[in-house]
Design an enzyme around this catalytic site. Sequence first.
Site, PDB file in Angstrom:
ATOM      1  N   GLY A   1      59.670  32.669  73.807  1.00 52.01           N
ATOM      2  CA  GLY A   1      59.433  31.863  72.596  1.00 52.01           C
ATOM      3  C   GLY A   1      58.195  32.334  71.858  1.00 52.01           C
ATOM      4  O   GLY A   1      58.141  33.455  71.353  1.00 52.01           O
TER       5      GLY A   1
ATOM      6  N   GLY B   1      67.397  16.746  73.461  1.00 52.28           N
ATOM      7  CA  GLY B   1      67.369  18.073  72.832  1.00 52.28           C
ATOM      8  C   GLY B   1      66.702  19.147  73.670  1.00 52.28           C
ATOM      9  O   GLY B   1      66.391  20.233  73.166  1.00 52.28           O
TER      10      GLY B   1
ATOM     11  N   ILE C   1      55.310  33.077  73.035  1.00 53.08           N
ATOM     12  CA  ILE C   1      54.385  33.931  73.800  1.00 53.08           C
ATOM     13  C   ILE C   1      54.547  35.392  73.352  1.00 53.08           C
ATOM     14  O   ILE C   1      55.648  35.932  73.417  1.00 53.08           O
ATOM     15  CB  ILE C   1      54.662  33.830  75.321  1.00 53.08           C
ATOM     16  CG1 ILE C   1      54.484  32.391  75.800  1.00 53.08           C
ATOM     17  CG2 ILE C   1      53.750  34.769  76.101  1.00 53.08           C
ATOM     18  CD1 ILE C   1      54.871  32.176  77.258  1.00 53.08           C
TER      19      ILE C   1
ATOM     20  N   ASP D   1      70.097  32.838  80.973  1.00 53.28           N
ATOM     21  CA  ASP D   1      69.117  33.006  79.905  1.00 53.28           C
ATOM     22  C   ASP D   1      67.847  33.677  80.455  1.00 53.28           C
ATOM     23  O   ASP D   1      67.320  34.616  79.846  1.00 53.28           O
ATOM     24  CB  ASP D   1      68.801  31.619  79.327  1.00 53.28           C
ATOM     25  CG  ASP D   1      67.775  31.666  78.230  1.00 53.28           C
ATOM     26  OD1 ASP D   1      68.135  32.025  77.094  1.00 53.28           O
ATOM     27  OD2 ASP D   1      66.590  31.368  78.507  1.00 53.28           O
TER      28      ASP D   1
ATOM     29  N   LYS E   1      68.560  36.808  72.722  1.00 54.16           N
ATOM     30  CA  LYS E   1      68.411  37.597  73.973  1.00 54.16           C
ATOM     31  C   LYS E   1      69.743  37.988  74.580  1.00 54.16           C
ATOM     32  O   LYS E   1      69.877  39.074  75.150  1.00 54.16           O
ATOM     33  CB  LYS E   1      67.578  36.829  75.007  1.00 54.16           C
ATOM     34  CG  LYS E   1      68.033  35.421  75.296  1.00 54.16           C
ATOM     35  CD  LYS E   1      67.261  34.442  74.475  1.00 54.16           C
ATOM     36  CE  LYS E   1      67.874  33.063  74.529  1.00 54.16           C
ATOM     37  NZ  LYS E   1      67.052  32.079  73.846  1.00 54.16           N
TER      38      LYS E   1
ATOM     39  N   LYS F   1      66.364  37.539  79.358  1.00 56.85           N
ATOM     40  CA  LYS F   1      64.970  37.768  78.953  1.00 56.85           C
ATOM     41  C   LYS F   1      64.298  38.756  79.906  1.00 56.85           C
ATOM     42  O   LYS F   1      63.544  39.636  79.486  1.00 56.85           O
ATOM     43  CB  LYS F   1      64.220  36.438  78.939  1.00 56.85           C
ATOM     44  CG  LYS F   1      64.711  35.511  77.827  1.00 56.85           C
ATOM     45  CD  LYS F   1      64.240  34.095  78.021  1.00 56.85           C
ATOM     46  CE  LYS F   1      64.649  33.206  76.872  1.00 56.85           C
ATOM     47  NZ  LYS F   1      64.425  31.777  77.140  1.00 56.85           N
TER      48      LYS F   1
HETATM   49  N1  LIG Z   1      66.321  27.095  70.008  1.00 61.90           N
HETATM   50  C1  LIG Z   1      65.322  27.763  70.532  1.00 61.90           C
HETATM   51  O1  LIG Z   1      64.292  27.197  70.889  1.00 61.90           O
HETATM   52  C2  LIG Z   1      65.408  29.258  70.703  1.00 61.90           C
HETATM   53  C3  LIG Z   1      64.333  29.952  71.279  1.00 61.90           C
HETATM   54  C4  LIG Z   1      64.380  31.343  71.379  1.00 61.90           C
HETATM   55  C5  LIG Z   1      65.499  32.017  70.941  1.00 61.90           C
HETATM   56  N2  LIG Z   1      66.540  31.325  70.413  1.00 61.90           N
HETATM   57  C6  LIG Z   1      67.712  32.073  69.937  1.00 61.90           C
HETATM   58  O2  LIG Z   1      67.770  31.964  68.527  1.00 61.90           O
HETATM   59  C7  LIG Z   1      69.112  31.976  68.085  1.00 61.90           C
HETATM   60  C8  LIG Z   1      69.397  30.720  67.262  1.00 61.90           C
HETATM   61  O3  LIG Z   1      69.227  29.599  68.080  1.00 61.90           O
HETATM   62  P1  LIG Z   1      69.176  28.105  67.479  1.00 61.90           P
HETATM   63  O4  LIG Z   1      68.684  27.244  68.570  1.00 61.90           O
HETATM   64  O5  LIG Z   1      68.460  28.115  66.167  1.00 61.90           O
HETATM   65  O6  LIG Z   1      70.717  27.822  67.231  1.00 61.90           O
HETATM   66  P2  LIG Z   1      71.376  26.558  66.479  1.00 61.90           P
HETATM   67  O7  LIG Z   1      70.381  25.491  66.241  1.00 61.90           O
HETATM   68  O8  LIG Z   1      72.627  26.243  67.203  1.00 61.90           O
HETATM   69  O9  LIG Z   1      71.751  27.165  65.031  1.00 61.90           O
HETATM   70  C9  LIG Z   1      72.666  28.186  64.899  1.00 61.90           C
HETATM   71  C10 LIG Z   1      72.836  28.529  63.440  1.00 61.90           C
HETATM   72  O10 LIG Z   1      73.687  29.667  63.342  1.00 61.90           O
HETATM   73  C11 LIG Z   1      74.664  29.418  62.351  1.00 61.90           C
HETATM   74  N3  LIG Z   1      75.826  30.262  62.654  1.00 61.90           N
HETATM   75  C12 LIG Z   1      76.606  30.276  63.763  1.00 61.90           C
HETATM   76  N4  LIG Z   1      77.531  31.248  63.676  1.00 61.90           N
HETATM   77  C13 LIG Z   1      77.328  31.858  62.487  1.00 61.90           C
HETATM   78  C14 LIG Z   1      77.949  32.932  61.796  1.00 61.90           C
HETATM   79  N5  LIG Z   1      78.958  33.607  62.337  1.00 61.90           N
HETATM   80  N6  LIG Z   1      77.452  33.305  60.596  1.00 61.90           N
HETATM   81  C15 LIG Z   1      76.430  32.633  60.019  1.00 61.90           C
HETATM   82  N7  LIG Z   1      75.794  31.616  60.627  1.00 61.90           N
HETATM   83  C16 LIG Z   1      76.242  31.232  61.838  1.00 61.90           C
HETATM   84  C17 LIG Z   1      74.927  27.939  62.413  1.00 61.90           C
HETATM   85  O11 LIG Z   1      75.499  27.536  61.206  1.00 61.90           O
HETATM   86  P3  LIG Z   1      75.748  25.995  60.819  1.00 61.90           P
HETATM   87  O12 LIG Z   1      74.379  25.472  60.470  1.00 61.90           O
HETATM   88  O13 LIG Z   1      76.636  26.062  59.665  1.00 61.90           O
HETATM   89  O14 LIG Z   1      76.321  25.353  62.045  1.00 61.90           O
HETATM   90  C18 LIG Z   1      73.488  27.427  62.609  1.00 61.90           C
HETATM   91  O15 LIG Z   1      72.818  27.326  61.382  1.00 61.90           O
HETATM   92  C19 LIG Z   1      69.973  32.078  69.359  1.00 61.90           C
HETATM   93  O16 LIG Z   1      70.246  33.427  69.608  1.00 61.90           O
HETATM   94  C20 LIG Z   1      69.043  31.556  70.441  1.00 61.90           C
HETATM   95  O17 LIG Z   1      69.329  32.099  71.715  1.00 61.90           O
HETATM   96  C21 LIG Z   1      66.523  29.966  70.288  1.00 61.90           C
END
Ligand SMILES: NC(=O)c1ccc[n+]([C@@H]2O[C@H](COP(=O)([O-])OP(=O)(O)OC[C@H]3O[C@@H](n4cnc5c(N)ncnc54)[C@H](OP(=O)(O)O)[C@@H]3O)[C@@H](O)[C@H]2O)c1
Length: 401
Positions: free
Chosen positions: A127, A180, A129, A194, A98, A198
Amino acid sequence: MGNKDISIGLFGFGCVGQGLYDVLNHSEGLKANIDRICVKDKNKKRKIDASYFTYDKNDILKTGKHNVIVELIDNANEAFDIVREAMNNGVNVVSANKKMLAENFKELYDLQLKNNVALIYEGSAGGSIPIIRNLEEYYDNELLSSVKGILNGTCNYILTRMELENKDYTDVLKDAQLNGFAESDPWLDVAGFDTKFKTSLLTIHAFGIVLAPDDIFNTGIQNISYDDILYAKQRGLRVKMLGVSQKVGDKYRVYALPHLVGKESELYNVLYEYNAVEVEGAFSCKQTLVGKGAGSHPTGSAVLSDISALTYDYKYGYKKLKKALTINPNIEDGIKQVEFDFPIKLYIRFQDKSQLNDLEILNIEEEYKSASTNFIVANVNFNSLFNIYNKRDNKLFICAI
Ligand SMILES: NC(=O)c1ccc[n+]([C@@H]2O[C@H](COP(=O)([O-])OP(=O)(O)OC[C@H]3O[C@@H](n4cnc5c(N)ncnc54)[C@H](OP(=O)(O)O)[C@@H]3O)[C@@H](O)[C@H]2O)c1
């Protein structure tokens, strides 16, 4: 059309990336497979075979092997570079980022038109929804008057535990970080950024108005104390962090603020990490969608739904935006339809009255002073809130009533 085979180049294998991997493995009938995954940290242990992984984005972007790029990384600037390059290569993109989407929307919209590609992002707001595609498709001709909701699971989790366990903010935040439910740097979540990103995306799909993030005021629960929870509790109310986008007359009001919410609202009973979006239209009246607003599998399932939509060549039609552009052809002119000078009733807790100097207070309805806490309930010119925007040293807690 439909039923296209999808070969996915995935960026990111963290919380959402792994969630997508699991959800995709359990899905039936979807002809999509993750072919390659680009991540960052070469020393991290992975739970699937090493042959999937690369650390060089060109191994995905330059091969021409993938017909969908799924971007699920945690860095908005790097994500934008990846998404832009993929779109310029003529490849459809799914994202849940986002911050990246809200900060770069105009360019991303232009890239979709220029390259005739899809960029879809259901996982970016609410998420699991299904709100964006519903605003775009189901409510395409409805005269919507308001879209508002609990859009940040971290804030709602903290607020719920403060109230139900009679705890102060710092204790619950620490616990949320351990479990977490909050990041180690929680600023973007707790200070309402955030929620604002959204809200900005929902505003585009509900009303066709594109706003730069800095044009949407946000403040959050970063300065809340148990006294504020108590104030709400004693009046049968709850504090909820809300993103609001509403039409008042022929203007729009868009912001992200904590609110005092009563039992008559469906949002009152949305607790812990759950999110909810309330959509109000002239004919549909009020409808509330509730679900898990974040997390590995819930967000993974929203991403999977986007991938599935691409198998039948789905693209956002941006129907409301295109209609707005027939009146004001410049996307930036959407701001002309937004109202900033209006009175908003706020509960404001402060330590020292000089902290209120930056606000244009129109009239005070209630005032309370004691050795431990001071607050006012007052009508304030909304525009003056920008004087305290994004100041980490500002210690006011502000809540709309
Ligand atoms: N978590 C949630 O519940 C949630 C909900 C809705 C939206 N989102 C969105 O979804 C996205 C991911 O969130 P997340 O919670 O999954 O993040 P996360 O758990 O911190 O994972 C981030 C991933 O991105 C990888 N990464 C970071 N920089 C990179 C790059 N330049 N090139 C390739 N890979 C890279 C990291 O690699 P490594 O594994 O090597 O560290 C890791 O695998 C974000 O935009 C977040 O705002 C998250």
